[in-house]
Write a protein that holds these residues in place. Sequence first.
Motif, PDB file in Angstrom:
ATOM      1  N   ARG A  46      38.705  54.574  -5.211  1.00 50.03           N
ATOM      2  CA  ARG A  46      39.774  53.688  -4.742  1.00 50.03           C
ATOM      3  C   ARG A  46      40.384  52.864  -5.866  1.00 50.03           C
ATOM      4  NH1 ARG A  46      41.501  51.435   0.231  1.00 50.03           N
ATOM      5  NH2 ARG A  46      40.219  52.962   1.310  1.00 50.03           N
ATOM      6  N   TRP A  49      43.596  54.161  -7.392  1.00 52.10           N
ATOM      7  CA  TRP A  49      44.812  53.853  -6.635  1.00 52.10           C
ATOM      8  C   TRP A  49      45.350  52.472  -7.013  1.00 52.10           C
ATOM      9  CZ3 TRP A  49      47.285  57.124  -3.220  1.00 52.10           C
ATOM     10  CH2 TRP A  49      46.586  58.280  -2.841  1.00 52.10           C
ATOM     11  N   LEU A  58      53.034  54.132  -7.913  1.00 48.30           N
ATOM     12  CA  LEU A  58      53.022  54.434  -6.487  1.00 48.30           C
ATOM     13  C   LEU A  58      54.337  53.972  -5.854  1.00 48.30           C
ATOM     14  CD1 LEU A  58      49.422  53.228  -5.523  1.00 48.30           C
ATOM     15  CD2 LEU A  58      50.117  55.496  -6.301  1.00 48.30           C
ATOM     16  N   PHE A  91      44.090  63.493  -6.893  1.00 50.49           N
ATOM     17  CA  PHE A  91      44.737  62.230  -6.547  1.00 50.49           C
ATOM     18  C   PHE A  91      45.839  62.498  -5.526  1.00 50.49           C
ATOM     19  CE2 PHE A  91      47.658  58.656  -8.106  1.00 50.49           C
ATOM     20  CZ  PHE A  91      46.963  57.670  -7.434  1.00 50.49           C
ATOM     21  N   ASN A  93      48.504  61.230  -4.301  1.00 50.97           N
ATOM     22  CA  ASN A  93      49.707  60.405  -4.316  1.00 50.97           C
ATOM     23  C   ASN A  93      50.935  61.104  -3.743  1.00 50.97           C
ATOM     24  OD1 ASN A  93      51.349  58.108  -5.036  1.00 50.97           O
ATOM     25  ND2 ASN A  93      52.109  59.318  -6.741  1.00 50.97           N
ATOM     26  N   HIS A  96      50.822  60.302  -0.190  1.00 44.98           N
ATOM     27  CA  HIS A  96      50.911  58.848  -0.025  1.00 44.98           C
ATOM     28  C   HIS A  96      52.333  58.335  -0.301  1.00 44.98           C
ATOM     29  CE1 HIS A  96      49.312  54.666  -0.533  1.00 44.98           C
ATOM     30  NE2 HIS A  96      50.234  54.585  -1.487  1.00 44.98           N
ATOM     31  N   SER A  97      52.842  58.605  -1.512  1.00 47.26           N
ATOM     32  CA  SER A  97      54.141  58.072  -1.930  1.00 47.26           C
ATOM     33  C   SER A  97      55.306  58.975  -1.550  1.00 47.26           C
ATOM     34  CB  SER A  97      54.162  57.874  -3.451  1.00 47.26           C
ATOM     35  OG  SER A  97      53.238  56.897  -3.868  1.00 47.26           O
ATOM     36  N   GLY A 123      48.527  50.112  -3.888  1.00 46.03           N
ATOM     37  CA  GLY A 123      47.342  50.962  -3.862  1.00 46.03           C
ATOM     38  C   GLY A 123      46.197  50.384  -3.059  1.00 46.03           C
ATOM     39  N   ILE A 126      45.707  53.015   1.365  1.00 47.83           N
ATOM     40  CA  ILE A 126      45.848  54.451   1.126  1.00 47.83           C
ATOM     41  C   ILE A 126      46.311  55.102   2.425  1.00 47.83           C
ATOM     42  CG2 ILE A 126      44.659  56.575   0.467  1.00 47.83           C
ATOM     43  CD1 ILE A 126      42.696  54.842  -1.127  1.00 47.83           C
ATOM     44  N   ASN A 165      43.671  62.838   1.880  1.00 47.21           N
ATOM     45  CA  ASN A 165      43.336  61.408   1.829  1.00 47.21           C
ATOM     46  C   ASN A 165      42.566  60.942   3.072  1.00 47.21           C
ATOM     47  OD1 ASN A 165      44.790  61.305  -0.573  1.00 47.21           O
ATOM     48  ND2 ASN A 165      46.650  60.515   0.400  1.00 47.21           N
TER      49      ASN A 165
END
Length: 385
Positions: A46, A49, A58, A91, A93, A96-97, A123, A126, A165
Amino acid sequence: MSVTASYISPWRDSDIVALGELADGFFERELTEHRQRWEQQHYVDRDVWIKAGALGLLCCSIPEEYGGGGGTFAHDLAVVEAQARALDTGFGNSVHSGIVAHYILAYGTEDQRRRWLPGMATGHTIAAVAMTEPGAGSDLKNIKTTAVRDGDHYVINGAKTFISNGSQADLVVVVAKTDPTGGAKGISLLVVETTDCPGFTRGRILDKVGQHGADTSELSFQNVRVPVANLLGGVEGRGFGQLMTQLAQERLLIGVTAVTTMEAAVSETVQYTKSRNAFGQSIFDFQNTKFTLAECHTVTSAARVFIDSCIERHLRGHLDATTAAMAKWWLTEQQCQVIDRCVQLFGGYGYMREYPIARMYADARVQKIYGGSNEVMKDLVAPSL
């Protein structure tokens, strides 16, 4: 780095190049140097992140008023490419992003944006999206997860699998049927905040052929109560349309990763074949090697021009679903073929995971499956003919 050093993608400017270089250094320090640990535990810690958030890596294209970087989607892609150059698939991302943040930005209410996006940008939160189920993958209309209105809450029941994730997510956008008889029009997106959430359980982190550092998990929802205020956009029945609109961006992300990895594979193989000798000459000097690499380089260069065209269209708001589907299926097919041919030039070393080309080979295969299988992509392209 591409072996075509003279070509510069037209969507890059100095700011995007600088961001990519910043991300290159970050991924080298935080991901590459700790790859063995991430692969053994099947997730990235974590604190990675949080460090990424502190550097502005991010939610780069989320407006500053919601805690994001205030850039364009090209800034997100600069980070995605840097991760692909680092040969990291752990990762999460991109989800996520590149996906969840844009669901919230595009469809969330003002309150929802202000509640969830700032934490994602730092971050500390998540995010994941839960679409796939044990019995429904590319066929999203066939999902079985339900969300039944009960006063000021929805009650969610169902199971999800292959969720990126999933084991760490604080926020999960769940695809569920608020009207089980409504077909596609009965699908809605609900945001589950997983902390202290009775009935929400995480299953095992799945053991995959490749992408060993990636957190890919099973999730279960048993009478999970979610406030009505967590219905994305505040209106039932819009989920399928929301998914279809955003899937073009997801497929673009997959295509960008495919091309950047192909470039890395060709570059890695050129270096290896020039440094290794057999039968009194470098492996590169054999005609078969030169022809193979010339073909791989040509395909990769064509792939780069295609993805750059898609990126430019997307940045102007003109990337249609058909072109995104073409990019997703064709680029991932080329990724697997190019990497396979490069592995062959490494000989036995190409099958050893200590060599990057071997990891590329194992990690690439799923690109033809997730984000909509390539067979489904071709089915989406065909009606436009």
